[in-house]
Design an enzyme around this catalytic site. Structure first.
Site: not given
Lengths: 679, 442
Positions: B217, B259, B262, B265, B267-268, B371, B378, B381
Site C-alpha cells: 500500500h 495499490r 487500484k 488518486d 494523494c499518492y 483525489d 478536501d 488531498h
C-alpha cells in the site's frame, strides 16, 4: 490518514451540519467527563454508543468502552450467559459504526479486541465480512480482519482459498484476492497440507492465472500473480552451493610473492605475499552461519584447523552469498608433494538462508594444492592492458576443472519445475507482441536456462533472450536501462554457459608469466553477472563498457589486476565493493566520470560520513583533514586497498592535488597514471 | 477465448476514470495557449483563500473529523507553507494554543482536547508546530513526556500501537519514529525490533503493507521506508523490488495508484513519489551508509535537500533518457528489478506527467485539490497533492545550490513550491529550524 471527502455544501446543508456539530460537541464534552471520571453506568455507556455511531473515528470512545467492558466483566464473574450480552453489544456497536465508515481503524480494532476475548462465531464474522467485502472488495481493513478471524478461529486455509476463487471469478481484477491467494498458498505449500505439493499445485495455478492474463493482457493483477508463481517455480527453499574456488577435482599451485616460474598451468596458479590463499564458497542465496563448525576441512595443509569464515558483502551483515576463509600454506615445505584438501558442508546444521531455510544436502569437494618456490624476481613492472595478450588456445582440460557448471543438486525436483517453465514458454510465445509478454517470455527463458542440466541443450535460449531485450529497449525507452542491465546479465550467462564460449574471451598475458586474463571489453555491459563462474579469474579487463559500479566483483577474491577504463563510474563510492578484494594490485579507472558530478552526501540519509567520531583517526586524516573531507569517497576506498598501480587519468577528479592525496593514502603505490611517483 | 472479454467492475471503473482524465488532457491540448497557461497555473491566491478559510473555520467549530483536528491543522498549515506563505500571528497563536490543549498530561497529542494521546495526531501536531516554527511553538512540545509516551506505545514485538490498547501497524511505527527523530529523542529502546517488524510487512510485490500479511500500500510503503531510513536499517529491505513497485504505481493517467490495480488518486502523488525520490537518493549514496552510523544529520548544514542527482544534464552518455517524460510507463507493475535505478539520471518516475495530473485533474479552479475528477476537494488531498507536487518539481535538481530548472517545473515557474524534507514532510527551512532548536534542547 486518508480523510473521507467532504461533500460540497449548500446553505441548508451547512446549517444542518452546524447543528450536527453543536450536538456532537455537547455529546463529546459530556462523554469526556464520564471518561475522565471513570463513570461506567448504563447511561454513560449509551452516550459513548451514540457518539461512536456518529463518529467512528473517536478512538478515545473505543478505549472508554474497552475499560467499561473490563469493568463490567470484573463485576459479573465468568458466567458465560452474563458475559455474552455485554460482548454482543460491543459487536453491534462496531457493526453500526462500520456502516457509517467502514474504513475506521478504531472500529475494526475494537472488533478484534472483542473477538480476542474469546467471543466470536466464525459464521457471524464471515457473514459480516461478506457484506462489507461485497460493497468494497478491495477494502484492506476487511481483508486484514478476515485474516485475523481465520487465524483466531483456525478456519481452514483451504476454505479461504476457495473464497479467493469465488472473489477472483467474480472479478479477476481484484488484486486483493490474488494477494490473499498467494499468502494462503505459501502457507499451505510450506506446510504440505493435503494435496498441496508444489509440483501439483503450481501448474494448476498457472492455469488459473492464464485465464485472467489472456482475457485482458492489460490488467495488472494477473501479471503480478504470475510473477509470484514464477518465483515459486524457480526458487528452491534450501540454499545450495553453486561454486567454489578451488573447485572440485582441481589442482592449484601456490607460491609466495613474486610469482611462479614456469608452472605447468597458469590457470590454477596463485601467488600470495601473505602465504595464504582464499577458499571461496558461493551460494545461490545469502546464508549465515558459515563457520569452522559447519564447514569441516580435512586438510593435509597444516595449520588450518580453526578457519575464520568471513561473509563478503557490502552490507555490514552476517549473511552473504559469498564466504571466504584464508588457508595458510606458508608452513609447508615446497617440493613435489601434493596436499589434498577435502571440504565438507552440511553435515552439521547451522548454515541457514536469510529466509530461514537450512543448507540440508551434505556436499563435499576435494582439491589438491602444490606449493612452489617463489620466484626471485619480484620487480614491480607496470601492467599494460594494450599489448602482450595472446589468444587462449583452448586447453579444455584446464578449463573444465575451472568452469563448474553450477551445483545442480541431485536432491532437487527439477522435473516439474522444468515442465512448468516449458509450458509457460509455449504459452507466452502467444503474447510475445506486447511489452509485458516479451519481458515475461525473456524471464521464463532465463529461468529455463538456469534449470537446464543437459549440457547438450544448455545455452540454446540465449540468442532469443538477447533479442527480446533488444526489442524491449527499442519499444520501451523509458525502461531502457533496466532492459540493458538484463541484456548484460543474459549475455554474461551466455558467455559462462560453457567452457567453449568462455574460452573465446580468455587470453594469456605474457608480461606476467602468461597469466590468464578474461577480457570482457567493448561489450556494452552495464552490469556484472555470473561472477560465481569466474572465481578463478586473476586478471580482468572490463574496459570500454557501460558499467556504473563494481558491484558483484567482491566475490572475485583472486583478482589482482582490473581494468575498468572507459566506463561510467561516477565516484569512488561506486568502487566500494573492491575493498573486499584484498589481492587487487592493479586498478585502471581512467576515462570514467569520477569527479564530474558532485558526490551527493545525502545529507539527511547520513550526515557527512566524516562527522562520525567513531571512525578511527589515521595519519592522513590528522595531517590533511581538508583533503580528506574533499575526497572522502576516494579516501574510504583507497585506504582499504593494497594497490601498486593506479590509473585515474581522464577523470574530472584527476589533477596534481588529487594525485598527491592518493600518494598519501596509498604510500606503497609504485605506478600512478603510468609514471613512477616522484619522477 | 471464444467469447468477448467481459469487463470486470474494476475495469469499468478504470475505464471511466481514464475517460475523465484523458478528457481533461484532450481539452487542454485543444485549448489556445492562454487558456492552457491558466489551466496550468497553480492559482496561488485561490489556494490560499481556500486554506485560510479552512483554518479560520477550524478555529470556530468542526464536526466530522473531531478526532482529527491536529491533522487539519497540519494539512492546512503545511499546504500554506508549501506555497511559501505564512499565517498571521493571531492564527498562529490560536493554533499553538489549541494544539497545546490537545497535548496529554502524560505526553503525546490526542485528536482534540481531553482525548487520548494518539500517535497519528501526535505526528500531525508536531509537524504542525514545526511548520509554524519559532520558540513559542517549538517549546510548547513537552519532549520528556513525549519520550515516555512513545515508550508506552512501543510493543514488545518491536512495532508501535497507535494509542493505549490501540492497533499496531506501520503508520504507528512511522509516526512514532518521525516524531522521535525530529524532537531528537530517538533511542535504542524505541528502535529495538522495529526493523524486523517493518520487514515483515514488505510483500513480494515490493511495497509495504500496513501489517504482516497485508498487500502493499502506498501510504504504508512511504511510512515503512521512511522509518527504515530514520532508524538506519533501510539496507535490510528489498529495495530493488520496493522501487519497482513504487515506480510502477504510476499509471497511464500519470497520477499514482495506491495499490496494485487500484484507481489513481492525487494523494499518492506524495505517498508514492516520495519513496521513489528517497530511494533514488539512497542509491546514489548507498555506499555511504555503512560508513556512517548516524541515522539523521543534525545541525543545519543540510539546508537544501532538493539535490540528489549528480548527473549533468549535458551528459551525452545518457541522452537516451531525455525523453522519458513522454510516458511509456504503462502501469504494468511487474517487477523491473533493478540496480538501474541507482544510475537513473532523471527522476525514476515521470515527474512532468505527475505534475500534469495534479494540475489538470486534481486542482480545483476555486482552490483545493482532489483525489480525481468528479470528487470534491478536501484538505487532506490538498496537502498531499501539494506535497507531492513539490517532490516532483524538486526531483530533478542537479545540486544543492541550484533550484529546479524552468523545464522541471510544469507550468510557469511561479508554480514552484517550497522543498519538503522527504522523511517528515515538512517544509525544509522549517525542518532546519526545528532540528537546530531540538539539537540545542538535548
Amino acid at each position: 490518514m486518508h480523510g473521507r471527502p467532504r461533500k460540497a455544501s449548500k446553505p441548508e446543508e451547512e446549517a444542518a451540519s452546524a447543528a450536527k456539530a453543536v450536538k456532537l460537541r455537547s455529546l463529546q464534552s459530556q462523554f469526556m467527563t464520564y471518561h475522565h471520571d471513570k463513570i461506567y453506568t448504563k447511561e454513560a455507556i449509551e452516550l459513548s454508543t451514540k457518539l461512536l455511531e456518529i463518529n467512528p473515528e473517536a478512538y478515545t470512545a473505543w478505549n472508554y468502552r474497552k475499560l467499561a467492558v473490563e469493568d463490567s466483566l470484573s463485576r459479573i464473574g465468568p458466567d458465560p450467559s452474563l458475559v455474552k450480552p455485554i460482548l454482543d453489544e460491543e459487536l453491534r456497536v462496531v457493526e453500526n459504526a462500520l456502516k457509517q465508515n467502514f474504513k475506521s481503524y478504531g472500529a475494526w480494532h475494537h472488533r478484534k479486541w472483542v473477538l480476542s476475548k474469546g467471543h466470536s462465531s466464525t459464521g457471524n464474522e464471515l457473514k459480516l465480512l461478506d457484506k462489507f467485502q461485497k460493497l468494497d472488495s478491495r477494502n484492506f481493513h476487511a481483508w486484514n480482519y478476515r485474516r485475523f478471524v481465520v487465524e483466531l478461529t483456525n478456519r481452514s486455509e483451504q476454505d479461504e482459498l476457495q473464497y479467493t476463487d469465488d472473489m477472483i471469478n467474480n472479478n479477476f481484477s481484484n488484486y486483493s484476492a490474488w494477494h490473499n491467494r498467494s499468502v494462503l498458498l505459501s502457507s499451505l505449500l510450506a506446510n504440505r497440507a493435503d494435496g498441496f505439493v508444489p509440483e501439483k499445485k503450481i501448474p494448476d495455478e498457472y492455469e488459473i492465472v492464464h485465464q485472467a492474463i489472456f482475457t485482458d493482457p492489460d490488467d495488472q493483477s494477473g501479471w503480478f500473480y504470475h510473477l509470484w508463481l514464477l518465483d515459486q517455480t524457480v526458487n528452491v527453499e534450501s540454499p545450495l552451493l553453486t561454486s567454489s574456488w578451488p573447485s572440485h577435482g582441481s589442482s592449484v599451485i601456490l607460491s609466495g610473492a613474486g610469482c611462479f616460474n614456469g608452472s605447468p598451468s597458469n590457470f590454477t596458479t596463485f601467488c600470495s605475499e601473505t602465504g595464504s590463499f582464499p577458499l571461496i564458497l558461493y551460494f545461490d542465496q545469502a546464508v549465515g552461519g558459515v563457520s569452522s563448525l559447519t564447514v569441516t576441512l580435512d586438510s593435509e595443509l597444516k595449520g588450518n584447523e580453526n578457519l575464520v569464515w568471513e561473509p563478503i558483502s557490502n552490507k555490514s551483515s552476517q549473511v552473504s552469498c559469498v564466504w571466504v576463509a584464508r588457508l595458510n600454506f606458508s608452513s609447508q615445505p615446497c617440493g613435489s608433494k601434493d596436499y589434498k584438501v577435502k571440504v565438507r558442508l552440511g553435515n552439521s546444521p547451522g548454515i541457514v538462508s536469510s529466509r530461514g531455510f537450512n543448507f540440508s544436502a551434505p556436499y563435499e569437494f576435494v582439491f589438491t594444492a602444490h606449493v612452489h618456490d617463489p620466484a626471485k624476481d619480484s620487480q614491480e613492472r607496470i601492467v599494460s592492458w594494450t599489448d602482450g595478450f595472446e589468444l587462449w588456445d583452448a586447453q579444455s582440460k584446464d578449463l573444465n576443472s575451472l568452469v563448474t557448471l553450477g551445483q545442480l543438486n541431485a536432491g532437487i525436483d527439477l522435473k516439474w519445475r522444468q515442465a512448468a517453465i516449458d509450458s509457460e514458454i509455449e504459452c507466452f510465445r502467444l503474447l510475445a507482441d506486447s511489452k509485458i509478454g516479451k519481458l515475461t517470455l525473456a524471464r521464463l527463458l532465463m529461468a529455463s536456462e538456469a534449470m537446464m542440466s543437459d549440457a547438450a541443450v544448455k545455452g540454446v535460449h540465449y540468442e532469443e533472450i538477447l533479442q527480446l531485450y533488444n526489442d524491449l529497449m527499442a519499444l520501451d525507452s523509458s525502461h531502457h536501462h533496466y532492459y540493458k542491465d538484463e541484456h548484460s546479465v543474459a549475455f554474461l550467462h551466455k558467455v559462462t554457459s560453457s567452457s567453449e564460449s568462455l574460452s573465446r574471451y580468455l587470453f594469456r598475458y605474457r608480461d606476467m608469466n602468461n597469466l590468464v586474463c578474461l577480457r570482457l571489453n567493448k561489450l556494452s555491459l552495464s552490469r556484472i553477472a555470473s561472477v560465481n563462474k569466474l572465481l578463478f579469474v586473476q586478471m580482468l579487463d572490463l574496459s570500454h563498457n557501460e558499467l556504473h559500479s563494481t558491484e558483484g566483483l567482491e566475490a572475485m577474491q583472486l583478482l589482482s589486476c582490473l581494468n575498468l577504463s572507459h566506463n561510467r563510474i561516477r565516484s569512488f563510492s561506486a568502487l566500494d565493493s573492491l575493498r573486499h578484494v584484498k589481492q587487487l594490485k592493479v586498478l585502471d579507472v581512467s576515462h570514467n566520470h569520477i569527479g564530474k558530478h558532485s558526490v551527493d552526501t545525502t545529507r539527511y540519509l547520513c550526515s557527512s560520513p566524516l562527522s562520525n567520531s567513531d571512525l578511527s583517526q589515521d595519519d592522513v586524516r590528522r595531517q590533511n583533514p581538508g583533503l580528506v573531507t574533499k575526497y572522502w569517497d576516494a579516501y574510504f576506498v583507497l585506504r582499504d586497498l593494497n594497490l601498486k598501480q593506479l590509473d585515474i587519468a581522464g577523470n574530472e577528479i584527476a589533477g596534481d592535488e588529487f594525485n598527491s592525496f592518493v600518494l598519501q593514502v596509498v604510500p606503497k603505490l609504485v605506478w600512478l597514471n603510468g609514471q613512477k611517483p616522484g619522477n | 477465448m471464444e467469447e468477448l472479454p467481459i469487463l470486470t467492475v474494476s475495469q469499468r471503473e478504470q475505464f471511466l476514470v481514464e475517460n475523465d482524465v484523458f478528457g481533461y488532457y484532450g481539452y487542454f491540448e485543444a485549448s489556445d495557449v492562454s487558456t492552457q497557461k491558466s489551466m496550468m497555473e497553480i492559482q496561488r491566491d485561490k489556494q490560499l483563500d481556500y486554506l485560510m478559510k479552512g483554518l479560520r473555520q477550524l478555529g470556530r467549530e468542526f464536526s466530522s473529523l473531531d478526532a482529527n483536528r491536529p491533522w487539519l491543522c497540519y494539512w492546512i498549515l503545511h499546504s500554506i507553507a508549501l506555497l511559501g506563505e505564512s499565517v498571521d500571528d493571531e492564527l498562529e497563536n490560536n493554533a499553538i494554543e489549541f494544539l497545546g490543549r490537545c497535548q496529554g498530561s502524560d505526553g503525546g497529542y490526542g485528536g482534540g482536547p481531553g482525548q487520548l494521546p494518539h500517535l497519528a495526531t501526535t505526528y500531525a501536531a508536531v509537524n504542525a508546530l514545526v511548520t509554524i516554527g519559532g520558540d513559542k511553538a517549538l517549546s510548547s512540545i513537552n519532549r520528556e513526556k513525549m519520550s515516555c509516551f512513545l515508550r508506552r506505545m512501543k510493543d514488545r514485538s518491536g512495532g508501535f500501537r497507535m494509542h493505549d490498547m490501540g492497533e499496531m501497524d506501520v503508520r504507528a511505527c512511522y509516526t512514532a519514529i518521525s516524531v522521535a527523530s525530529i524532537l531528537n529523542i530517538m533511542d535504542d529502546e524505541l528502535t529495538r525490533g522495529l526493523g524486523d517488524y517493518i520487514l515483515s510487512c514488505q510483500t513480494y510485490e515490493g511495497g509495504i503493507g500496513g501489517e504482516p500479511g497485508s498487500e502493499a500500500h502506498g501510504g504504508n510503503t512511504y511510512c515503512g521506508l521512511a522509518t527504515m531510513i530514520l532508524i538506519n536499517e533501510v539496507d535490510s529491505l528489498n529495495l530493488d523490488s520496493l522501487m519497482n513497485w513504487a515506480v510502477h504505481r504510476q499509471g497511464v493517467e500519470m497520477g499514482f495508484q495506491g495499490r496494485t490495480n487500484k484507481l489513481v488518486d492525487g494523494c499518492y502523488t506524495f505517498w508514492q513519489a516520495a519513496p521513489c525520490v528517497l530511494l533514488q537518493r539512497f542509491y546514489s549514496a548507498h555506499d555511504l551508509v555503512h560508513h556512517g552510523s548516524s541515522h539523521i544529520s543534525q545541525g543545519t548544514d543540510e539546508d537544501h535537500e532538493d539535490h540528489h542527482d549528480p548527473e549533468d544534464s549535458d551528459d551525452d552518455d545518457d541522452s537516451d533518457e531525455e525523453d522519458s517524460d513522454e510516458g511509456s510507463v504503462n502501469g504494468h507493475g511487474v517487477h523491473h528489478t533493478s540496480i538501474y535505478i541507482n544510475r537513473r539520471v532523471q527522476p525514476v518516475f515521470d515527474s512532468l506527467g505527475l505534475q500534469r495530473y495534479v494540475l489538470l485533474c486534481s486542482k480545483m479552479p476555486d482552490g483545493g485539490f482532489r483525489d480525481k475528477p468528479r470528487k470534491p476537494p478536501d484538505f487532506y488531498h490538498t496537502c498531499y497533492c501539494l506535497s507531492g507536487l513539490s517532490v516532483a518539481q524538486h526531483a530533478w535538481s542537479k545540486d544543492e545550490d541550484t533550484p529546479p530548472l524552468t523545464r522541471d517545473v510544469l507550468g510557469s515557474y511561479s508554480n514552484l513550491l517550497e522543498p519538503v524534507h522527504l522523511l517528515h514532510n515538512v517544509v525544509m527551512d522549517r525542518y532546519n529550524e526545528a532540528i537546530e532548536y531540538f539539537f540545542k534542547a538535548a
